[in-house]
Design an enzyme around this catalytic site. Structure first.
Site, PDB file in Angstrom:
ATOM      1  N   LYS A   1      18.093  59.608  22.006  1.00  0.00           N
ATOM      2  CA  LYS A   1      17.129  59.989  23.037  1.00  0.00           C
ATOM      3  C   LYS A   1      17.227  61.499  23.174  1.00  0.00           C
ATOM      4  O   LYS A   1      18.239  62.036  23.631  1.00  0.00           O
ATOM      5  CB  LYS A   1      17.435  59.309  24.363  1.00  0.00           C
ATOM      6  CG  LYS A   1      16.468  59.728  25.473  1.00  0.00           C
ATOM      7  CD  LYS A   1      16.830  59.151  26.827  1.00  0.00           C
ATOM      8  CE  LYS A   1      15.850  59.660  27.893  1.00  0.00           C
ATOM      9  NZ  LYS A   1      16.206  59.199  29.260  1.00  0.00           N
TER      10      LYS A   1
ATOM     11  N   TYR B   1      22.395  60.240  23.387  1.00  0.00           N
ATOM     12  CA  TYR B   1      21.572  60.826  24.456  1.00  0.00           C
ATOM     13  C   TYR B   1      21.882  62.312  24.496  1.00  0.00           C
ATOM     14  O   TYR B   1      23.007  62.709  24.805  1.00  0.00           O
ATOM     15  CB  TYR B   1      21.933  60.146  25.771  1.00  0.00           C
ATOM     16  CG  TYR B   1      21.062  60.477  26.973  1.00  0.00           C
ATOM     17  CD1 TYR B   1      19.889  61.209  26.863  1.00  0.00           C
ATOM     18  CD2 TYR B   1      21.435  60.031  28.239  1.00  0.00           C
ATOM     19  CE1 TYR B   1      19.099  61.482  27.970  1.00  0.00           C
ATOM     20  CE2 TYR B   1      20.655  60.295  29.364  1.00  0.00           C
ATOM     21  CZ  TYR B   1      19.493  61.022  29.219  1.00  0.00           C
ATOM     22  OH  TYR B   1      18.721  61.295  30.325  1.00  0.00           O
TER      23      TYR B   1
END
Length: 288
Positions: free
Chosen positions: A162, A134
């Site tokens: 992400k 992330y």
């Protein structure tokens, strides 16, 4: 594990006395599944997980898994100030049937890239689940360099990222690399169509709490190459998404589930609720 479609990091509903409203949480999970999401993410930023007690954390994990396990993919955020705690969170999540982890660099400590690499590798090596990195430097305080991602994506348990930096040039650099068996997931809601156009197959979006059907339709159209429909879906929800990204993202995500007859209540401190005028202005942006 194949990452494709829409993944929604659920908001956490609270009662008027600031307790987690578990029945509404379960109802929200059911709505998201009915709308066609590919996966549910527990403990994303939108879920206010940083405000949970240990007991609440375990209960939320169990409640979401009881509704969604075997119906959609289950992902859990395991961010913590320490690498060791992230590993423990991962082991607990696996016990409840979660299938993948979402992990950022540890916040506050501001590690250099070598420290970031060691953080991800240690978590990957000391538990069994695959990891979605992330990248959200505005929230975490440190971003992932291209070379860091390129190094880490070669670890067999690191399956995607992400990308939430908001720098589409960085996203495009990763997408253009066409790394095998590694998914660059959209994490910047207003850029979703661009991510899909350049080869992404998936989108983790807090705004999917508000627009699940539109998100799913956009992803389906984009993956089928129907760009007119994809653009139309983004146009339908863009004003709401833009408003969320400008300010009060969590508050607006919680307001938006009113579309489904659900009440998520207030946010927890240190967040504070929007005033009535701002709430009404946001709700006016939502498709009728």
């Amino acid at each position: 594990m194949k990452l494709q479609g829409i993944y929604v990091p659920l908001v956490t509903p609270f009662t008027t006395d600031d307790q987690i409203d578990y029945p509404v949480l379960e109802q929200l999970a059911e709505v998201m599944i009915a709308k066609g999401v590919a996966g549910i993410v527990a403990f994303g930023t939108t879920g206010e997980y940083y405000s949970f007690s240990a007991e609440e954390r375990n209960e939320v994990l169990q409640r979401i898994a009881a509704v969604a396990k075997g119906r959609v993919q289950l992902v859990v955020g395991i961010n913590d100030l320490s690498t060791a705690n992230s590993i423990e969170h991962a082991k607990t999540a696996q016990k409840y049937g979660y299938e993948a982890l979402m992990l950022a660099a540890p916040p506050y400590s501001l590690p250099a890239q070598e420290g970031v690499i060691r953080h991800f590798e240690k978590v990957a090596n000391e538990q069994d689940l695959p990891i979605i990195m992330y990248n959200y430097p505005d929230r975490i305080g440190v971003g992932l360099d291209f070379e860091t991602v390129n190094h880490l994506r070669q670890h067999p348990k690191i399956i995607g990222i992400k990308e939430s930096s908001g720098d589409f040039n960085f996203a495009l650099q990763m997408l253009q690399a066409q790394w095998p068996d590694f998914e660059v997931m959209c994490g910047s809601d207003g850029l979703a169509a661009d991510f899909f156009f350049w080869g992404s197959h998936s989108w983790i979006s807090g705004a999917a709490n508000v627009f699940p059907e539109e998100h799913v339709a956009l992803a389906k159209a984009a993956l089928e190459g129907d760009w007119d429909t994809a653009r139309a879906q983004m146009q339908t929800m863009y004003a709401g998404i833009r408003s969320m990204e400008l300010s009060d993202y969590n508050q607006k995500a919680k307001l938006g589930i009113q579309r489904f007859g659900l009440n998520a209540g207030s946010v927890r401190m240190p967040l504070v609720d929007m005033d009535a005028k701002s709430q009404a202005a946001f709700l006016d942006l939502l498709p009728k």
